[in-house]
Design an enzyme around this catalytic site. Structure first.
Site, PDB file in Angstrom:
ATOM      1  N   GLY A 269       0.796   1.375  -5.489  1.00  0.00           N
ATOM      2  CA  GLY A 269      -0.267   0.473  -5.016  1.00  0.00           C
ATOM      3  C   GLY A 269      -1.456   1.283  -4.519  1.00  0.00           C
TER       4      GLY A 269
ATOM      5  N   LYS B  70      12.321   1.263 -21.168  1.00  0.00           N
ATOM      6  CA  LYS B  70      12.314   2.101 -19.961  1.00  0.00           C
ATOM      7  C   LYS B  70      13.562   1.813 -19.123  1.00  0.00           C
ATOM      8  CE  LYS B  70       9.248   4.031 -16.547  1.00  0.00           C
ATOM      9  NZ  LYS B  70       9.474   3.621 -15.165  1.00  0.00           N
TER      10      LYS B  70
ATOM     11  N   ARG C 240       4.470   9.135  -1.582  1.00  0.00           N
ATOM     12  CA  ARG C 240       3.821   9.098  -0.264  1.00  0.00           C
ATOM     13  C   ARG C 240       4.118  10.386   0.487  1.00  0.00           C
ATOM     14  NH1 ARG C 240       5.747   3.669   2.473  1.00  0.00           N
ATOM     15  NH2 ARG C 240       7.369   3.796   0.911  1.00  0.00           N
TER      16      ARG C 240
ATOM     17  N   ALA D 204       0.845  -1.204   0.000  1.00  0.00           N
ATOM     18  CA  ALA D 204       0.000   0.000   0.000  1.00  0.00           C
ATOM     19  C   ALA D 204       0.871   1.241   0.000  1.00  0.00           C
ATOM     20  CB  ALA D 204      -0.915  -0.020   1.220  1.00  0.00           C
TER      21      ALA D 204
HETATM   22  P1  NAD Z   1       6.672   2.364  -2.375  1.00  0.00           P
HETATM   23  O1  NAD Z   1       7.914   2.155  -1.581  1.00  0.00           O
HETATM   24  O2  NAD Z   1       5.974   3.673  -2.279  1.00  0.00           O
HETATM   25  O3  NAD Z   1       5.612   1.230  -2.008  1.00  0.00           O
HETATM   26  C1  NAD Z   1       5.962  -0.116  -1.846  1.00  0.00           C
HETATM   27  C2  NAD Z   1       5.103  -0.670  -0.725  1.00  0.00           C
HETATM   28  O4  NAD Z   1       5.286  -2.085  -0.647  1.00  0.00           O
HETATM   29  C3  NAD Z   1       5.464  -0.110   0.660  1.00  0.00           C
HETATM   30  O5  NAD Z   1       4.289   0.381   1.281  1.00  0.00           O
HETATM   31  C4  NAD Z   1       5.993  -1.323   1.414  1.00  0.00           C
HETATM   32  O6  NAD Z   1       5.709  -1.288   2.805  1.00  0.00           O
HETATM   33  C5  NAD Z   1       5.210  -2.425   0.722  1.00  0.00           C
HETATM   34  N1  NAD Z   1       5.771  -3.777   0.923  1.00  0.00           N
HETATM   35  C6  NAD Z   1       7.060  -4.190   0.807  1.00  0.00           C
HETATM   36  N2  NAD Z   1       7.147  -5.507   1.116  1.00  0.00           N
HETATM   37  C7  NAD Z   1       5.881  -5.913   1.432  1.00  0.00           C
HETATM   38  C8  NAD Z   1       5.334  -7.159   1.846  1.00  0.00           C
HETATM   39  N3  NAD Z   1       6.100  -8.246   2.020  1.00  0.00           N
HETATM   40  N4  NAD Z   1       4.002  -7.225   2.077  1.00  0.00           N
HETATM   41  C9  NAD Z   1       3.210  -6.139   1.937  1.00  0.00           C
HETATM   42  N5  NAD Z   1       3.685  -4.924   1.542  1.00  0.00           N
HETATM   43  C10 NAD Z   1       5.003  -4.817   1.298  1.00  0.00           C
HETATM   44  O7  NAD Z   1       7.062   2.029  -3.888  1.00  0.00           O
HETATM   45  P2  NAD Z   1       6.392   2.603  -5.237  1.00  0.00           P
HETATM   46  O8  NAD Z   1       6.974   3.942  -5.513  1.00  0.00           O
HETATM   47  O9  NAD Z   1       4.926   2.436  -5.171  1.00  0.00           O
HETATM   48  O10 NAD Z   1       7.044   1.606  -6.293  1.00  0.00           O
HETATM   49  C11 NAD Z   1       6.544   0.318  -6.558  1.00  0.00           C
HETATM   50  C12 NAD Z   1       7.108  -0.116  -7.918  1.00  0.00           C
HETATM   51  O11 NAD Z   1       6.526   0.718  -8.921  1.00  0.00           O
HETATM   52  C13 NAD Z   1       8.632   0.086  -8.032  1.00  0.00           C
HETATM   53  O12 NAD Z   1       9.224  -0.934  -8.779  1.00  0.00           O
HETATM   54  C14 NAD Z   1       8.755   1.420  -8.765  1.00  0.00           C
HETATM   55  O13 NAD Z   1       9.954   1.564  -9.492  1.00  0.00           O
HETATM   56  C15 NAD Z   1       7.556   1.333  -9.699  1.00  0.00           C
HETATM   57  N6  NAD Z   1       7.091   2.650 -10.160  1.00  0.00           N
HETATM   58  C16 NAD Z   1       6.781   3.627  -9.257  1.00  0.00           C
HETATM   59  C17 NAD Z   1       6.327   4.856  -9.721  1.00  0.00           C
HETATM   60  C18 NAD Z   1       5.955   5.973  -8.760  1.00  0.00           C
HETATM   61  O14 NAD Z   1       5.653   7.079  -9.223  1.00  0.00           O
HETATM   62  N7  NAD Z   1       5.950   5.751  -7.450  1.00  0.00           N
HETATM   63  C19 NAD Z   1       6.186   5.076 -11.103  1.00  0.00           C
HETATM   64  C20 NAD Z   1       6.512   4.046 -12.000  1.00  0.00           C
HETATM   65  C21 NAD Z   1       6.964   2.830 -11.499  1.00  0.00           C
HETATM   66  O1  KPL Z   2      11.949   7.522 -15.120  1.00  0.00           O
HETATM   67  C1  KPL Z   2      12.714   8.402 -14.768  1.00  0.00           C
HETATM   68  C2  KPL Z   2      13.213   8.347 -13.374  1.00  0.00           C
HETATM   69  O2  KPL Z   2      13.572   9.372 -12.809  1.00  0.00           O
HETATM   70  O3  KPL Z   2      13.204   7.229 -12.823  1.00  0.00           O
HETATM   71  C3  KPL Z   2      13.196   9.432 -15.744  1.00  0.00           C
HETATM   72  C4  KPL Z   2      12.720  10.805 -15.380  1.00  0.00           C
HETATM   73  C5  KPL Z   2      12.686   9.093 -17.140  1.00  0.00           C
HETATM   74  C6  KPL Z   2      14.680   9.451 -15.813  1.00  0.00           C
HETATM   75  O4  KPL Z   2      15.210   8.228 -16.092  1.00  0.00           O
END
Ligand code: NAD
Ligand code: KPL
Length: 305
Positions: free
Chosen positions: A14, A184, A133, A10
Site C-alpha cells: 500500500g 501464482k 516495512r 499503509a
Molecule cells: P503489510 O502487512 O505490510 O500491510 C498491510 C497493512 O494493512 C498494514 O499496515 C495493516 O495495519 C493494514 N490494515 C489491516 N487491516 C486494516 C484495516 N481494517 N484498516 C486499515 N488498514 C488495515 O502487507 P503487504 O506485504 O503490503 O501485503 C498486502 C498484500 O499484498 C498481501 O496479500 C500480500 O501477499 C500481497 N503482496 C505483497 C508483496 C510485498 O512485497 N509486500 C508482494 C506481492 C503481493
Molecule cells: O512468491 C514467492 C514467495 O516467496 O512468496 C516465491 C519466491 C515465488 C516463492 O513462492
C-alpha cells in the site's frame, strides 16, 4: 481530473503504491485503521519510501475509515485475511459505481468482496513487486516486478490506468487475470509450505525433486478442474525455474513464520485444497502438506487458516 484514490492499508505494498501515486500528483488519501495509528502517522510526518538506498518522505493526507467524503476508487492493500473486514469499515462511504482494487495474494478474499459489494466494480491485481516495512510508515522498495490488473466480469480496461503511467507503476491490463492469480497461487503452494517445513532457502528444495513433482502434478489437476488450463501448463518447469532464480531467498511464508507473523495459508494452500474438494478431486499430497503446515503453525502459536 481523475477521481481521488483511497488506499486502505499503509503497509508495504500500500505504501509503495501510495507514495508513487502521490508524487505524480494523483489525488490520494490513506485510510488508517484507528485514531492511534492516525496520530502515529501524523507524528511520522507521512510515509517514507526508500528506493536504491535513498529515502524520501511523502506527506500524504490520511483519514479514518469513518471520514465523510465518498470513496470512488479504493485500493485495498491489507493482507488477504484482513481485506473483507477492512472494506466493511469503509463500505458506507462507497460511491455508486465505485471501484475496489484488490492487491491480495492468493484467492478467496477477492471473491468474498465481489459477492458482498456487488454494486462496486472489483479489479483484481496480481503483483510480483517487492516491498517491506523497515519500520512503521517506512517502506523499502525491494524488488522490481509487474502488476497485472484485470476484472473477471468485464474485460474493458478502466481509463484511470493513465494514473499508473504517470506514477511509473509497472502494469499490464490482463484479460486472463484469474489465470495469473491461479498460477501464482500454485507456485506459492509448491514452494512456500515446503520451505517452511524444511526450514530452508528456496534453492535447497531442489534436493527433494520428487515431492515437488508430485505437488505440481496435483496442483495442475486442481487448476484444470477449476477451468484454468493455461495456469496448469508447464507448471513444474516454471516452479523449478523460480526456485533456481530465488535459490538464495527465504520464501515470504518462511519469513512470516520466522517473524511470528500470520501467514496467508488459508488463501493459498488452503484455497487449493478447498477448490479440489469442491470439484470432488482427491489431492492426498496437498492435503498432507496442509495438515503438516497447520500443525507447525499451531506449534508456533500462529493461526492455521
Ligand atoms: P503489510 O502487512 O505490510 O500491510 C498491510 C497493512 O494493512 C498494514 O499496515 C495493516 O495495519 C493494514 N490494515 C489491516 N487491516 C486494516 C484495516 N481494517 N484498516 C486499515 N488498514 C488495515 O502487507 P503487504 O506485504 O503490503 O501485503 C498486502 C498484500 O499484498 C498481501 O496479500 C500480500 O501477499 C500481497 N503482496 C505483497 C508483496 C510485498 O512485497 N509486500 C508482494 C506481492 C503481493
Ligand atoms: O512468491 C514467492 C514467495 O516467496 O512468496 C516465491 C519466491 C515465488 C516463492 O513462492
Amino acid at each position: 481530473m481523475t477521481a481521488a484514490w483511497h488506499v486502505l492499508g499503509a503497509g508495504s505494498l500500500g505504501g509503495l503504491w501510495a507514495t508513487r501515486l502521490f508524487r505524480a500528483g494523483v489525488p490520494l488519501h490513506l485510510v488508517l485503521r484507528n485514531p492511534q495509528r492516525l496520530a502515529e502517522y501524523r507524528g511520522a510526518g507521512g510515509l517514507t519510501l526508500i528506493e536504491n538506498g535513498a529515502s524520501r518522505l511523502y506527506p500524504i493526507p490520511a483519514e479514518l475509515p469513518e471520514a465523510k467524503a465518498p470513496i470512488e476508487r479504493l485500493l485495498v492493500a491489507c493482507k488477504a485475511y484482513d481485506a473483507q473486514a477492512a472494506v466493511a469499515e469503509v463500505a458506507p462511504r462507497l460511491a455508486k459505481d465505485s471501484e475496489i482494487l484488490l492487491l491480495q495474494n492468493g484467492l478467496g478474499s477477492q471473491q468474498a468482496i465481489v459477492a458482498r459489494w456487488p454494486d462496486s466494480r472489483c479489479i483484481f491485481i496480481s503483483s510480483t513487486e517487492g516491498a517491506y516495512r523497515q519500520a512503521d510508515f517506512r517502506i523499502v522498495h525491494a524488488g522490481r516486478g509487474q502488476n497485472w490488473l484485470g476484472d473477471p466480469l468485464k474485460r474493458q480496461a478502466p481509463p484511470w490506468l493513465a494514473d499508473l503511467d504517470m506514477a511509473d507503476i509497472p502494469y499490464s491490463w490482463a484479460d486472463d487475470i484469474m489465470d495469473k492469480l491461479w498460477r501464482k497461487l500454485a507456485i506459492n503452494c509448491a514452494i512456500n509450505p515446503l520451505s517452511v517445513l524444511n526450514d530452508c532457502r528456496n534453492g535447497e528444495l531442489l534436493n527433494h525433486p520428487e515431492p515437488l513433482r508430485r505437488l505440481c502434478c496435483e496442483l495442475s489437476e486442481v487448476l484444470r478442474a477449476c477451468d484454468q488450463p493455461g495456469a496448469a501448463d508447464g507448471l513444474e518447469a516454471e516452479v523449478l525455474r523460480i526456485i533456481e532464480a530465488t535459490a538464495q531467498n527465504y520464501s515470504s511464508m518462511h519469513q512470516d513464520v520466522q517473524s511470528g507473523r500470520r501467514t496467508e495459508v488459508g488463501f493459498l494452500l488452503g484455497q487449493a485444497c478447498r477448490a479440489a474438494r469442491q470439484h470432488g478431486l482427491a489431492t492426498p499430497e496437498l492435503d498432507e502438506l496442509l495438515d503438516r503446515l497447520q500443525t507447525l503453525l499451531r506449534r508456533h502459536g500462529l493461526p492455521a487458516d
